[in-house]
Design an enzyme around this catalytic site. Structure first.
Site, mmCIF file in Angstrom:
data_model
loop_
_atom_site.group_PDB
_atom_site.id
_atom_site.type_symbol
_atom_site.label_atom_id
_atom_site.label_comp_id
_atom_site.label_asym_id
_atom_site.label_seq_id
_atom_site.Cartn_x
_atom_site.Cartn_y
_atom_site.Cartn_z
ATOM 1 N N HIS A 159 -1.364 -5.340 0.342
ATOM 2 C CA HIS A 159 -0.887 -4.574 -0.811
ATOM 3 C C HIS A 159 -2.051 -4.022 -1.630
ATOM 4 O O HIS A 159 -1.853 -3.179 -2.508
ATOM 5 C CB HIS A 159 0.005 -5.455 -1.689
ATOM 6 C CG HIS A 159 1.077 -4.706 -2.406
ATOM 7 N ND1 HIS A 159 0.897 -3.453 -2.942
ATOM 8 C CD2 HIS A 159 2.363 -5.039 -2.674
ATOM 9 C CE1 HIS A 159 2.015 -3.052 -3.527
ATOM 10 N NE2 HIS A 159 2.922 -3.990 -3.357
ATOM 11 N N ASP A 402 11.612 4.085 15.297
ATOM 12 C CA ASP A 402 11.757 4.223 16.741
ATOM 13 C C ASP A 402 10.399 4.482 17.377
ATOM 14 O O ASP A 402 9.785 5.522 17.151
ATOM 15 C CB ASP A 402 12.718 5.378 17.043
ATOM 16 C CG ASP A 402 12.957 5.583 18.529
ATOM 17 O OD1 ASP A 402 12.412 4.816 19.338
ATOM 18 O OD2 ASP A 402 13.686 6.528 18.875
#
Length: 460
Positions: A159, A402
């Site tokens: 982060h 995907d």
């Protein structure tokens, strides 16, 4: 049921990339600068299952190509004086772990929620925070194959280098490259845009009224939060149906002043969570409590940041109130306090926030980093009892990732790092288009059952 690690190695950019030290903004260096774990589950078509280890090769090769435009992720952090951080773009690479399990995906239960099985399995890669910070990879990827031929892709991403929109931009482009598509949008890597000019005043510090940098409230009678930090925390995932959201909407907007806009899903859900946490924790009426709200400032700052800005462009603001006032007043009151906190984030406020952090000689009190370098009594960052933080991932493109063998069958936050009491995340429910949501919850063990009871009491 144990997970077996087959291989672990570094994946580096497929082409030479720029090397050198890169400036990190104050937002990169403060708040949560640990790694955020997520898991994607896949059940490939039969022809992909037959490819066996070629799936791992495809993921690694496309990752190597993605690290060319997104080269900061292949670097390492460097600690500077005053607990400041700098990004060393040295192309040392991303850690890639291959693992396998003798379980079938069906044995894991509801994949969109945490379960005892894959909590114990550690399907997102563990991060060893005992290592020096300059040795820690900024991204660790774990590909786990299951006995049924399905697999999971676990990710732990720093982060300190990216926020949610930046991380998901990277994942989307990586998946596109894996499918053989060209890069759609180059990341905007110039973090100097947030450095500012020391000779120019970007709003007075007084406009902050310093409330977002004050110590968070403590439990009445306590002088620090050390005892609260030691208490065991447990995770849960709560489903909220479209009908329950409609009931919350009516409760929140009842009595709303004419001419004001209706409360958003975030405002009403966060307000509901805040009130239920006070009940579950059995606060006294005079107990002060803070709710942290993460605000994305890309479109709020002047000039606006590019949508493809690659870094942290968000920070927390706080709504503070007494528990008694929250519970005596309506849900709309709690929602209004949240709205007030967000609406104060103007351009002047944003630059003042950066300026205030920049003026600090030591940033350690504003950092959450595991290991020896973390603060042992960090009042600014402990959002546990009596406080909490509610982060919305409702608008983030978390799903439909995907890599060439179809979209994931489920995506989940991992829960192996469950030491953050008061940590709530709002998620879209990926199981259908029925308008339902999922609330990821982390609370101290004695408070969880009570929280669930109060959470559903008014909306069943």
């Amino acid at each position: 049921m144990a997970l077996k690690t087959k291989a672990c190695y570094m994946v580096k950019p497929s082409e030479p990339t720029w090397k050198g030290y890169q400036f990190l903004s104050e937002w990169d260096q403060t708040g949560t600068i640990t790694h955020v774990p997520t898991i994607y589950f896949y059940r490939p078509p039969e022809d992909w299952v037959k490819l066996g280890d070629k799936i791992a090769a495809i993921v690694k090769q496309s990752l190597s190509r993605a690290l060319v435009p997104f080269y900061p992720l292949a670097g390492r952090l460097r600690r500077l004086p005053g607990h400041r951080l700098e990004l060393n773009c040295n192309a040392e690479g991303v850690e890639f772990v291959e693992a396998e399990s003798n379980l079938n995906l069906d044995e894991l239960g509801d994949l969109s929620r945490s379960s005892e099985y894959y909590y114990d399995l550690h399907l997102s890669p563990l991060v060893d925070y005992t290592r020096p910070i300059h040795e820690l990879p900024l991204l660790i990827v774990q590909l786990t194959r299951f006995a049924c031929g399905g697999f999971s892709l676990g990710l732990s991403i720093s982060h300190a280098v990216v926020d949610g929109p930046s991380a998901l931009h990277f994942l989307s482009e990586w998946a596109g490259l894996s499918r053989g598509e060209p890069l759609k949008t180059m990341p905007f890597l110039d973090r100097e845009i947030l450095r500012g000019d020391d000779d120019v005043s970007f709003g007075e510090l007084s406009c902050l009224d310093h409330c977002d940098f004050d110590h968070l409230p403590l439990l009445i009678g306590q002088s620090d939060n050390l005892e609260e930090k030691k208490k065991d925390v447990t995770p849960a995932f709560l489903n909220v149906t479209k009908e329950q959201l409609e009931k919350l909407k009516k409760l929140a907007n009842a009595g709303r002043a004419r001419g004001t806009r209706p409360y958003s899903r975030y405002e009403m859900l966060a307000g509901h969570i805040w009130r239920c946490a006070c009940k579950a924790r059995k606060h006294m009426a005079e107990q002060r409590t803070a709710l942290a709200i993460c605000v994305d400032v890309r479109s709020r700052i002047e000039p606006p940041l590019p949508s493809a800005y690659f870094g942290n462009a968000s920070f927390d603001v706080k709504a503070v109130c007494s528990s008694g006032e929250l519970l005596v007043c309506s849900l709309g009151f709690a929602s209004s306090r949240i709205r007030e906190a967000v609406e104060k984030v103007t351009n002047d406020y944003i630059w003042s926030n950066l300026k205030y952090l920049k003026s600090q000689k030591d940033l350690s009190m504003f950092q959450d980093l595991h290991g020896e370098e973390s603060s042992t009594d960090n009042k600014e960052l402990f959002y546990g009892n009596p406080n909490l933080g509610v982060v919305s991932w409702l608008r983030l493109p978390l799903h439909d990732l995907d890599f060439g063998w179809g979209k994931e069958v489920a995506m989940s936050l991992d829960t192996y790092d469950t030491d953050f009491d008061g940590d709530f995340v709002l998620l879209q429910n990926p199981s259908g288009e029925d308008g339902s949501l999922i609330v990821s919850v982390r609370l101290q063990v004695p408070h969880m059952d009570s929280f669930k009871k109060h959470f559903y009491a008014d909306i069943i």
